[in-house]
Write an enzyme that holds these catalytic residues in place. Structure first.
Site, short mmCIF file in Angstrom:
data_model
loop_
_atom_site.label_atom_id
_atom_site.label_comp_id
_atom_site.label_asym_id
_atom_site.label_seq_id
_atom_site.Cartn_x
_atom_site.Cartn_y
_atom_site.Cartn_z
N ARG A 36 9.42 -15.56 -6.70
CA ARG A 36 8.52 -16.74 -6.50
C ARG A 36 9.18 -18.09 -6.63
O ARG A 36 8.80 -19.03 -5.95
CB ARG A 36 7.37 -16.74 -7.87
N LYS A 207 -11.56 0.25 -7.11
CA LYS A 207 -12.99 -0.02 -7.27
C LYS A 207 -13.60 -0.59 -6.21
O LYS A 207 -13.22 -1.62 -5.55
CB LYS A 207 -13.45 -0.72 -8.79
N GLY A 357 -0.99 -6.39 -4.93
CA GLY A 357 0.18 -6.03 -5.59
C GLY A 357 0.64 -4.89 -4.99
O GLY A 357 1.81 -4.68 -4.36
N GLY A 380 -5.45 -12.54 -6.83
CA GLY A 380 -6.75 -13.15 -7.00
C GLY A 380 -7.28 -13.97 -5.98
O GLY A 380 -8.34 -14.18 -5.40
P1 AMP Z 1 -6.62 -2.34 -6.97
O1 AMP Z 1 -6.18 -2.88 -8.34
O2 AMP Z 1 -8.25 -2.35 -6.96
O3 AMP Z 1 -6.17 -2.74 -5.85
O4 AMP Z 1 -6.33 -0.74 -7.28
C1 AMP Z 1 -5.24 -0.21 -7.34
C2 AMP Z 1 -5.08 0.94 -8.14
O5 AMP Z 1 -6.11 1.98 -7.54
C3 AMP Z 1 -3.68 1.60 -8.16
O6 AMP Z 1 -3.25 1.64 -9.46
C4 AMP Z 1 -3.92 3.16 -7.48
O7 AMP Z 1 -3.50 4.17 -8.33
C5 AMP Z 1 -5.51 3.09 -7.62
N1 AMP Z 1 -6.05 4.23 -6.98
C6 AMP Z 1 -6.02 4.35 -5.48
N2 AMP Z 1 -6.65 5.14 -5.03
C7 AMP Z 1 -7.25 6.12 -6.18
C8 AMP Z 1 -7.93 7.25 -6.34
N3 AMP Z 1 -8.16 7.90 -5.18
N4 AMP Z 1 -8.27 7.47 -7.37
C9 AMP Z 1 -7.89 6.96 -8.48
N5 AMP Z 1 -7.13 5.77 -8.28
C10 AMP Z 1 -6.86 5.38 -7.19
#
Ligand code: AMP
Length: 400
Positions: A36, A207, A357, A380
């Site tokens: 950064r 999610k 990330g 974010g």
């Molecule tokens: P996010 O912070 O919402 O971008 O989510 C990232 C996280 O989603 C990472 O730590 C991944 O390990 C998790 N992730 C991605 N695909 C899956 C999956 N099929 N089942 C469980 N966790 C997942």
């Protein structure tokens, strides 16, 4: 309307307040990764080389009590900056008062000063008063009084109204974007407001609830939205498919149904998945089509889905990617994410924009980051920008 940028300003002899993002990982006074600081150099050098007196402000970590302060001092950052610029940098260990004001008065044209962590203002006399992160009007006014113009280059905080971005800007005649901010506005703002078509978004991550705002906004603008990652299986559940033990947000299934109805064939779900018996890299795993069998959880998109996604992506002119396609941290479930990252690196005719990330880590690990048009510096902030929200830090930048 286009925003004022640092190259529009007459900087010679001016006291240039600069909000930068020096929020680097730091432990026991040692900086873990200085990306950064490096990213902020072009704007700092530009101001200095054009005769401005650069007065840098940034937050570092979160400060909720007095004890948090010593470990989150900006001093090591100022030292690293001095090394990177190869010239002296004045560090002032305070955020207000005569010591700071005298140091600013003593600057010559081209000098660089770093003041203490802006979040020191969040705790006063042991009390958590949030003057910086609550945008205390007096604090923004005070900081603005220290300079002649304001340059905001901290996109990572653009979705927040803090004293050091919005507070200063609202008390300053002219606020300009720095080069980093300018690039974020050009690419993310450009994709959201005026994308070249076909515009394809790839959304992954754990999610649905985190990405719902983005899906909603991009449904109106994108030609296709490719879905991967854990959120896939909430959509599977909404379609009445079997999901085994896969990640699911039960309270979002109805919402997922609504999205599917609204989206028609714009929303593309993976057709195959890598499934495992446990959430473990060494668990028995295999690739399955469609439904996820009982006793298994889906942890990555499968090779057929990768090929189908690539087929959509190959003619795209604008691509936005946020969120991994699977559990990218475990090597057996990283393939989907890595393949998509690699493919984006081959799309030389498209504007390719990556945020978040894990997706950023994937393209860096693959060594394709410099083949892409833009890697966002704000997690974010980039999500909220893709949601179509007005980011207060950007709104506060003057129009050209
Ligand atoms: P996010 O912070 O919402 O971008 O989510 C990232 C996280 O989603 C990472 O730590 C991944 O390990 C998790 N992730 C991605 N695909 C899956 C999956 N099929 N089942 C469980 N966790 C997942």
């Amino acid at each position: 309307m286009a925003k004022l940028t640092v190259s529009d300003l007459d900087l010679k002899g001016k006291k240039v307040l600069m909000r930068v993002d020096f929020n680097v990982p730091i432990k026991d006074g040692v900086i873990g990764n200085d990306n950064r600081i490096v990213a902020a150099l072009p704007t700092i050098k530009y101001v200095s080389e054009h005769g401005g007196k650069a007065i840098l402000l940034s937050h570092l970590g979160r400060i909720k009590k007095e004890d948090d302060k010593p470990g989150l001092s900006m001093r090591p950052v100022a030292e690293r900056l001095s090394n990177l610029l190869n010239k002296p940098v004045t560090f002032v260990p305070t955020t207000e008062g005569s010591q700071l004001e005298d140091a600013i008065d003593g600057l010559s044209d081209g000098d660089v000063l770093v003041m203490e962590n802006t979040r020191y203002e969040d705790v006063k006399n042991g009390e958590y008063v949030k003057r910086e992160s609550g945008n205390d009007p007096e604090l923004g006014k005070y900081w603005a009084s220290l300079g002649d113009v304001f340059v905001n280059d901290a996109f990572g905080t653009a979705h927040r109204s803090h004293a050091s971005n919005v507070g200063i800007a609202s008390n300053m005649g002219q606020t300009a974007a720095g080069f980093l901010m300018e690039k974020e506005i050009k690419f993310i703002g450009g994709a959201v407001d005026n994308p070249e078509h076909p515009f394809v978004a790839i959304l992954g991550g754990a999610k649905v609830s985190d990405k719902i705002g983005v899906i909603d906004n991009l449904l109106a603008k994108a030609d296709k939205i490719l879905i991967g990652g854990g959120m896939t299986y909430t959509f599977y559940a909404a379609k009445g498919m079997k999901i085994g033990n896969s990640l699911v947000e039960k309270d979002k299934i109805d919402l997922a149904k609504e999205i599917l109805d609204k989206a028609g064939d714009k929303l593309v779900l993976p057709t195959d998945s890598v499934v495992a018996e446990k959430f473990d890299n060494d668990a028995a795993h295999k690739t399955v089509d469609g439904d996820i069998p009982d006793g298994y959880m889906a942890l990555d998109i499968g090779p057929k889905s990768v090929a189908e996604f690539e087929d959509v992506l190959k003619s795209a002119k604008t691509v936005v990617w946020n969120g991994p396609m699977g559990v990218f941290e475990m090597s057996n479930y990283a393939e989907g994410t890595l393949e998509i990252g690699k493919f984006l690196g081959t799309l030389t005719e498209a504007k390719t924009i990556v945020g978040g990330g894990d997706s950023t880590a994937a393209v860096q690990q693959l060594g394709v980051a410099d083949k892409l048009s833009h890697i966002s510096t704000g997690g974010g902030a980039s999500l909220e920008y893709l949601e179509g929200k007005t980011l207060p830090g950007i709104a506060a930048i003057s129009d050209k």
